[in-house]
Each structure stands twice: as C-alpha cells, then as structure tokens.
Design a protein around this motif. Structure first.
Motif, PDB file in Angstrom:
ATOM      1  N   LEU A 228      77.169  24.961  47.081  1.00 43.68           N
ATOM      2  CA  LEU A 228      75.964  24.480  47.497  1.00 43.68           C
ATOM      3  C   LEU A 228      75.018  25.544  47.735  1.00 43.68           C
ATOM      4  CD1 LEU A 228      77.822  22.247  48.972  1.00 43.68           C
ATOM      5  CD2 LEU A 228      75.748  21.219  49.124  1.00 43.68           C
ATOM      6  N   GLU A 229      73.917  25.799  47.182  1.00 45.22           N
ATOM      7  CA  GLU A 229      73.030  26.695  47.384  1.00 45.22           C
ATOM      8  C   GLU A 229      71.481  26.254  47.711  1.00 45.22           C
ATOM      9  OE1 GLU A 229      73.800  30.064  43.825  1.00 45.22           O
ATOM     10  OE2 GLU A 229      74.386  27.809  43.118  1.00 45.22           O
ATOM     11  N   TYR A 230      70.773  27.153  48.192  1.00 44.07           N
ATOM     12  CA  TYR A 230      69.325  26.704  48.222  1.00 44.07           C
ATOM     13  C   TYR A 230      68.466  27.798  48.137  1.00 44.07           C
ATOM     14  CZ  TYR A 230      68.865  28.972  52.912  1.00 44.07           C
ATOM     15  OH  TYR A 230      68.788  30.018  53.876  1.00 44.07           O
ATOM     16  N   LYS A 231      67.033  27.696  47.683  1.00 46.54           N
ATOM     17  CA  LYS A 231      66.119  28.568  47.642  1.00 46.54           C
ATOM     18  C   LYS A 231      64.954  28.141  48.320  1.00 46.54           C
ATOM     19  CE  LYS A 231      64.329  28.208  43.043  1.00 46.54           C
ATOM     20  NZ  LYS A 231      64.148  28.572  41.624  1.00 46.54           N
ATOM     21  N   ILE A 232      63.904  29.140  48.673  1.00 45.60           N
ATOM     22  CA  ILE A 232      62.727  28.698  49.205  1.00 45.60           C
ATOM     23  C   ILE A 232      61.501  29.309  48.356  1.00 45.60           C
ATOM     24  CG2 ILE A 232      61.133  28.669  51.320  1.00 45.60           C
ATOM     25  CD1 ILE A 232      63.848  28.767  53.151  1.00 45.60           C
ATOM     26  N   GLU A 233      60.810  28.840  47.946  1.00 48.60           N
ATOM     27  CA  GLU A 233      59.500  29.221  47.448  1.00 48.60           C
ATOM     28  C   GLU A 233      57.966  29.004  47.787  1.00 48.60           C
ATOM     29  OE1 GLU A 233      60.624  29.263  42.616  1.00 48.60           O
ATOM     30  OE2 GLU A 233      60.931  27.282  43.766  1.00 48.60           O
ATOM     31  N   GLY A 234      57.381  30.044  47.914  1.00 45.56           N
ATOM     32  CA  GLY A 234      55.932  29.960  48.749  1.00 45.56           C
ATOM     33  C   GLY A 234      55.168  31.182  48.853  1.00 45.56           C
ATOM     34  N   ASP A 235      54.450  31.138  49.576  1.00 45.92           N
ATOM     35  CA  ASP A 235      53.788  32.404  50.099  1.00 45.92           C
ATOM     36  C   ASP A 235      54.697  33.421  50.535  1.00 45.92           C
ATOM     37  OD1 ASP A 235      51.095  33.983  50.475  1.00 45.92           O
ATOM     38  OD2 ASP A 235      51.997  33.993  52.424  1.00 45.92           O
ATOM     39  N   SER A 236      55.874  33.182  51.042  1.00 48.80           N
ATOM     40  CA  SER A 236      57.089  33.986  51.498  1.00 48.80           C
ATOM     41  C   SER A 236      57.989  33.420  50.743  1.00 48.80           C
ATOM     42  CB  SER A 236      57.141  34.176  52.898  1.00 48.80           C
ATOM     43  OG  SER A 236      55.965  34.674  53.803  1.00 48.80           O
ATOM     44  N   SER A 237      59.169  34.102  50.137  1.00 47.89           N
ATOM     45  CA  SER A 237      59.903  33.136  49.443  1.00 47.89           C
ATOM     46  C   SER A 237      61.511  33.914  49.925  1.00 47.89           C
ATOM     47  CB  SER A 237      59.888  33.582  47.950  1.00 47.89           C
ATOM     48  OG  SER A 237      58.517  32.838  47.713  1.00 47.89           O
ATOM     49  N   LEU A 238      62.624  33.196  49.653  1.00 52.17           N
ATOM     50  CA  LEU A 238      63.948  33.635  49.650  1.00 52.17           C
ATOM     51  C   LEU A 238      64.339  33.055  48.344  1.00 52.17           C
ATOM     52  CD1 LEU A 238      65.581  32.198  53.043  1.00 52.17           C
ATOM     53  CD2 LEU A 238      65.082  34.616  52.268  1.00 52.17           C
ATOM     54  N   PRO A 239      65.033  34.006  47.348  1.00 53.82           N
ATOM     55  CA  PRO A 239      66.000  33.577  46.218  1.00 53.82           C
ATOM     56  C   PRO A 239      66.933  32.855  46.771  1.00 53.82           C
ATOM     57  CG  PRO A 239      66.550  35.974  46.959  1.00 53.82           C
ATOM     58  CD  PRO A 239      65.508  35.371  48.109  1.00 53.82           C
ATOM     59  N   TRP A 240      67.989  32.528  45.424  1.00 49.96           N
ATOM     60  CA  TRP A 240      68.986  31.355  45.892  1.00 49.96           C
ATOM     61  C   TRP A 240      70.007  32.303  46.838  1.00 49.96           C
ATOM     62  CZ3 TRP A 240      69.014  26.419  44.692  1.00 49.96           C
ATOM     63  CH2 TRP A 240      68.308  26.091  43.411  1.00 49.96           C
ATOM     64  N   GLN A 241      70.162  31.251  47.788  1.00 51.78           N
ATOM     65  CA  GLN A 241      71.254  31.707  48.727  1.00 51.78           C
ATOM     66  C   GLN A 241      72.493  30.765  48.752  1.00 51.78           C
ATOM     67  OE1 GLN A 241      69.984  34.373  51.559  1.00 51.78           O
ATOM     68  NE2 GLN A 241      68.810  34.299  49.811  1.00 51.78           N
ATOM     69  N   ASN A 242      73.610  31.531  48.993  1.00 54.80           N
ATOM     70  CA  ASN A 242      74.892  30.690  48.841  1.00 54.80           C
ATOM     71  C   ASN A 242      75.144  30.064  50.253  1.00 54.80           C
ATOM     72  OD1 ASN A 242      75.931  31.484  46.141  1.00 54.80           O
ATOM     73  ND2 ASN A 242      75.169  33.439  47.080  1.00 54.80           N
ATOM     74  N   SER A 243      75.299  28.871  50.265  1.00 57.36           N
ATOM     75  CA  SER A 243      75.524  27.969  51.588  1.00 57.36           C
ATOM     76  C   SER A 243      77.029  27.922  51.585  1.00 57.36           C
ATOM     77  CB  SER A 243      74.989  26.655  51.355  1.00 57.36           C
ATOM     78  OG  SER A 243      73.694  26.734  51.255  1.00 57.36           O
ATOM     79  N   ILE A 244      77.521  27.473  50.795  1.00 55.78           N
ATOM     80  CA  ILE A 244      79.360  27.260  50.782  1.00 55.78           C
ATOM     81  C   ILE A 244      79.888  27.310  49.508  1.00 55.78           C
ATOM     82  CG2 ILE A 244      79.037  24.927  50.952  1.00 55.78           C
ATOM     83  CD1 ILE A 244      81.880  27.146  52.415  1.00 55.78           C
ATOM     84  N   CYS A 245      80.891  28.144  49.177  1.00 57.47           N
ATOM     85  CA  CYS A 245      81.496  27.962  48.091  1.00 57.47           C
ATOM     86  C   CYS A 245      83.076  27.615  48.290  1.00 57.47           C
ATOM     87  CB  CYS A 245      81.586  29.109  47.203  1.00 57.47           C
ATOM     88  SG  CYS A 245      82.266  29.019  45.526  1.00 57.47           S
ATOM     89  N   PHE A 246      83.674  26.395  47.952  1.00 55.42           N
ATOM     90  CA  PHE A 246      85.216  26.022  48.308  1.00 55.42           C
ATOM     91  C   PHE A 246      86.080  26.941  47.331  1.00 55.42           C
ATOM     92  CE2 PHE A 246      82.906  22.593  50.000  1.00 55.42           C
ATOM     93  CZ  PHE A 246      82.996  22.478  51.444  1.00 55.42           C
ATOM     94  N   THR A 247      86.333  28.143  47.814  1.00 59.31           N
ATOM     95  CA  THR A 247      87.191  28.958  46.816  1.00 59.31           C
ATOM     96  C   THR A 247      88.061  29.869  47.984  1.00 59.31           C
ATOM     97  OG1 THR A 247      87.463  30.222  45.127  1.00 59.31           O
ATOM     98  CG2 THR A 247      85.699  30.763  46.340  1.00 59.31           C
ATOM     99  N   GLY A 248      89.027  30.380  47.477  1.00 54.66           N
ATOM    100  CA  GLY A 248      89.670  31.387  48.425  1.00 54.66           C
ATOM    101  C   GLY A 248      90.150  30.840  49.699  1.00 54.66           C
ATOM    102  N   TYR A 249      90.498  31.612  50.782  1.00 57.77           N
ATOM    103  CA  TYR A 249      91.080  31.280  51.680  1.00 57.77           C
ATOM    104  C   TYR A 249      90.241  30.150  52.760  1.00 57.77           C
ATOM    105  CZ  TYR A 249      92.462  31.692  56.907  1.00 57.77           C
ATOM    106  OH  TYR A 249      93.085  31.594  58.124  1.00 57.77           O
ATOM    107  N   LEU A 250      90.832  29.302  53.377  1.00 55.64           N
ATOM    108  CA  LEU A 250      90.511  28.059  53.904  1.00 55.64           C
ATOM    109  C   LEU A 250      91.264  27.962  55.209  1.00 55.64           C
ATOM    110  CD1 LEU A 250      88.461  25.606  53.470  1.00 55.64           C
ATOM    111  CD2 LEU A 250      90.402  24.368  52.988  1.00 55.64           C
ATOM    112  N   ASN A 251      90.112  28.285  56.124  1.00 53.52           N
ATOM    113  CA  ASN A 251      90.753  27.862  57.654  1.00 53.52           C
ATOM    114  C   ASN A 251      90.470  26.545  57.763  1.00 53.52           C
ATOM    115  OD1 ASN A 251      91.402  28.329  60.338  1.00 53.52           O
ATOM    116  ND2 ASN A 251      89.943  29.644  60.755  1.00 53.52           N
ATOM    117  N   TRP A 252      91.446  25.808  57.534  1.00 52.04           N
ATOM    118  CA  TRP A 252      91.241  24.232  57.265  1.00 52.04           C
ATOM    119  C   TRP A 252      91.121  23.487  58.699  1.00 52.04           C
ATOM    120  CZ3 TRP A 252      94.750  20.353  59.174  1.00 52.04           C
ATOM    121  CH2 TRP A 252      95.870  20.760  59.718  1.00 52.04           C
TER     122      TRP A 252
END
Length: 480
Positions: A228-252
């Motif tokens: 899951l990712e998100y980005k914010i567009e407007g007068d100030s902006s954020l490019p795509w930000q990585n929220s979570i990727c279920f890969t690698g080590y998992l502290n379950w």
C-alpha cells in the motif's frame, strides 16, 4: 534487525531481481495455488491479534506436499496437538544459522521424512491434515531462518513465499473500499481515537486510514494486499510514500496496531467469518521494518499550505495488479504570529506599517509601540511582508507550524533630503510640512530622515529655517 528486510520503495523490484524461483509445494506444482490467508494478514481468533506469518495454500485434505528445494530436515514437530504438525527444511546440515522452508498442517500419520535426513527438491514430505473448518484444508507455507542441527519452533519468519513462487497467475486487482461512511479514506488525529467528521477540514498531525483487500485465485477469502502507498497533491505535495509492503522479515506477534487500525469506527477483523482490513497509510518511516516508533509518523498538515489536496492511494498485489483511488480534502491550520517592528532611522511614528501573510491574505498594522500580532496565519511556508511608504519592504519566509515571534527592522529607501512631504521635489511646501508636524501635530516626514534637513538627528524649527534659507537665500543644501 535482519539484513533480509527490503526497502519499501523498491520491494517489488528487488524481490523479482534477487529471489530464486520455486515451484508450488502442492500439485499441480506448475500452477498458481488458491490462497486463503496472506503474509502479514491481520488474524484474530481470540487472545491477541497477530500478523499471519506465512501463506495458506488451500487444497483438499490428504493432498500431497512436496519439497520446493533440496535441504536437510531440521524439525518434525507440532506446536499445538494434531492439527499443527510441521516439517522444517534448512539449507545446511550444520548448526550454523541458515534459511529454510516451513510446511505446516501435515497429517502426523503421513509424514515421510525424519529430522537429519537430506531431501531432494520435489520429494514427497507428507499429506495435508483434515482441517475442522469446511473447505479450509490448507498448507501453511513460509520462508524461515534458525540455527542448530535441529530446530525448535522459535524460527524467524523472513520471507513472503509469493516473492519466489512461480508461476503467479493472479488476474484480480486489489479492492479499495470506503473506510468511513461515504468517504474513501478515514482521518484521525495522530495516535488518537478522535476522528475527523465526514467532510471536515483537516488540521494538525493526521493519520490516513484505508480499507483494502485482495483475492488470489479464490473468491471466498479476502486477503491483505501485498503493498500500500499514498501520495498527496496540491499547493504542497508529497510523492508516492510507501506505507507497507509485506515482504522480508515479519515480526509476526508485535506491532499489529502499527499496521492495522482496529476500533469501533475502523473495525479490522480477520477470522473465518469476517475479513475487514483497515490500514494506517501514514505509519511508516519509509523502510519495511515495522516497529513501534512508526506509529508516531503522520501527515503533518501544519507544514502544508491551507487549501485543497488530493490524496491518492495505490494498492498492489504480488502479480503487479494495481488499484488507485483518491479523495479530495481541505487543510485548514491557523497560527498566531507575534513580533515587533523597528526603524533604522529612529522614527517614533509607527502608524501605517503593513504586515501581511501573502499566502494567507492576513493583513494587520503595528501599534504605536511597534508590537504586532497576526492571528490566523495559514500553515506551511508563508511569506510575511513588512512594508511602509518610503521604506524598503522586507519579505520574511517562515514555516508556520507553530506560533512564532519575529523582529524586523525596516530601512529607509533612497529618499530626497528636504522632501518630507514625499512629492519628489524640495520647495516651500516642505518647510510648511515640517512646521505643521512640529507645531500642529501634522503627519511625520516620509521617510522620517527626509525631514532632518540640517543633519542634526532631530526634526525641529531649525530644519524649517534651514530649508527656507536653502530655497530663498541660496543657503547650503539639505544634508543626506
């Protein structure tokens, strides 16, 4: 933490580039299995919620289970009675730490390998046990790591099998549902149960929450998406930000509440009856290590200018299918700007000094003391302009994320000495202007130093006499 964790921003690319392809462990081994639970999925069957440490491949009871890679049998054990017998196969026969694969929910009476044995890729390990929930007979399958010639069940979960299983035929893109009433997203104050009402303006540090799920080759069981990712567009902006990727080590068994929002409004559930997953999009510092400190991260709206923004959400599965949706929101942060204005020429008259927050449209004037206070200055980077006729204006850029205090000194612009009425010429009108200022309380010279005709650092009747002498008697010119 382990070096097997991958940066979220490139997790899909890296796993494709570095993982060794493996076949499916149940027949047909050259076809995509049906998935009933995914890696990192929210699970709660009473007790404490946890992150599902593996994938569940659905198949009839008694289905054969095959080794996907050659190795050494490190464990044949159960973690909880008859349903939870499992086989762990490691890459090395030594006691050194190594990677391996876990095959769980085998029928105890039909496990065909023993600890210490070497197994070939494709060798039959056993048969699936009959699961008590109808149509949920399954192989729990995951990449693990441990040390020792034999292993207890304290292994680490280090990899999502979907990163390595081939083929992975998954035609269905993930689904994004409304998270809060008619809103695509839900918003709350950071680390708080206080939600913003539907359609309300956002302010302060904000958690963004998304509801999403996925299918993989089976339509009865909703799964957690891969990324899951998100980005914010407007007068100030954020490019795509990585929220979570279920890969690698998992502290379950830790930090479930860092990934999933679970309360009366966003009620995350994961069991045999209900599958609803609400994800914190903003609880991330940008890497794939999930830790308690990530909960402190949020959308810091005070650093953004007030106004409308589009928040887009991108949800991806392991096969590369993506779903993107968005919502328009309004940011409204206001702060108080206090300060003082002084003048390099010593002008005691501070009337008509304009102070304006250019992006906010807030304008105010100083009091006679030079102190000022501007309320409702908008958030984000603001240009604060100080100006007065005859003086060089000053633009000061401030980051309005909290109330601030500022001192400003305005310097006089190039002025014509002896022209206190600021009409561009020196004449008798200027002498009258000075006399009116001294004896009748008339307006001050503009700029103030223009009225100090004789250069004695004060304005008095001597300046009027000096100016009349210059105009009518060819006396010395006004002093700059």
């Amino acid at each position: 933490m382990r070096d097997v964790t991958l940066l979220l921003g490139v997790c899909l690319i890296l796993t494709l580039a570095t993982a060794s392809a493996i076949s499916w462990p149940i027949p047909p081994t050259d076809s995509t299995g049906r998935i009933g639970n995914s890696y990192g999925e929210f699970q709660y069957y009473g007790g404490t919620p946890y992150l599902h440490p593996g994938i569940d491949i659905l198949a009839p009871a008694g289905t054969s289970v095959y080794a996907i890679k050659a190795g050494y049998v490190k464990a044949v054990l159960t973690t909880s009675a008859d349903l939870h017998w499992r086989v762990a196969i490691g890459d090395s026969a030594t006691a050194a730490e190594c990677d391996g694969w876990l095959y769980a929910h085998l029928d105890q009476n039909f496990i065909f390998v023993n600890e210490g044995e070497y197994v070939e890729e494709g060798q039959l390990l056993g048969y699936l046990v009959s699961w008590p929930v109808a149509d949920f007979h399954h192989l729990h399958f995951v990449k693990i790591r441990n040390s020792g010639t034999t292993w207890d069940s304290d292994w680490e979960f280090i990899g999502n099998p979907l990163d390595e299983l081939e083929p992975l035929d998954d035609p269905d893109a993930p689904v994004i549902e409304n998270a809060y009433g008619t809103q695509k997203l839900a918003f709350s104050q950071n680390q708080s149960s206080q939600y913003f009402a539907l359609g309300a303006d956002l302010s302060g540090d904000v958690d963004i929450i998304c509801k999403a799920w996925d299918y993989i080759n089976h339509y009865d069981w909703q799964l957690a998406p891969h990324q899951l990712e998100y980005k914010i567009e407007g007068d100030s902006s954020l490019p795509w930000q990585n929220s979570i990727c279920f890969t690698g080590y998992l502290n379950w068994d830790n930090n479930v509440d860092v990934i999933y929002r679970d309360d009366a409004v966003c009620d995350t559930r994961g069991n045999y009856d209900y599958r609803d997953y609400y994800f914190y999009l903003t609880n991330t510092d940008g890497d794939s290590i999930i830790e308690p400190t990530d909960a402190a991260y949020s959308w810091e709206t005070p650093y953004f200018h007030n106004g409308e923004y589009t928040i887009s959400v991108r949800v991806s599965d392991r096969a590369g299918n993506q779903t993107i949706d968005s919502q328009i929101v309004t940011v409204a942060n206001y702060f108080v700007l206090d300060g003082a204005v002084a003048f390099s020429d010593g002008n005691p008259d501070l009337d008509n000094v304009a102070i304006e927050a250019l992006l906010s449209g807030v304008t105010d004037s100083t009091s006679i003391t030079g102190e000022f206070s501007l309320a409702d200055v908008g958030g984000g980077t603001q240009i604060i302009r100080f100006s007065r006729e005859g003086y060089i204006p000053i633009d000061t850029t401030l980051l309005m994320n909290s109330s601030q205090y500022i001192n400003v000194t305005l310097s006089p612009d190039v002025y014509l000495a002896g022209d206190p009425n600021h009409d561009g010429s020196v004449n008798v009108g200027d002498a009258v202007y000075i006399i009116n200022y001294i004896f009748r309380g008339g307006p001050a010279p503009v700029p103030f130093l223009a009225g100090d005709v004789n250069g004695d650092s004060s304005i008095n009747v001597g300046d009027a006499v000096y100016l009349i002498n210059y105009i009518f008697k060819d006396g010395p010119p006004p002093v700059e």
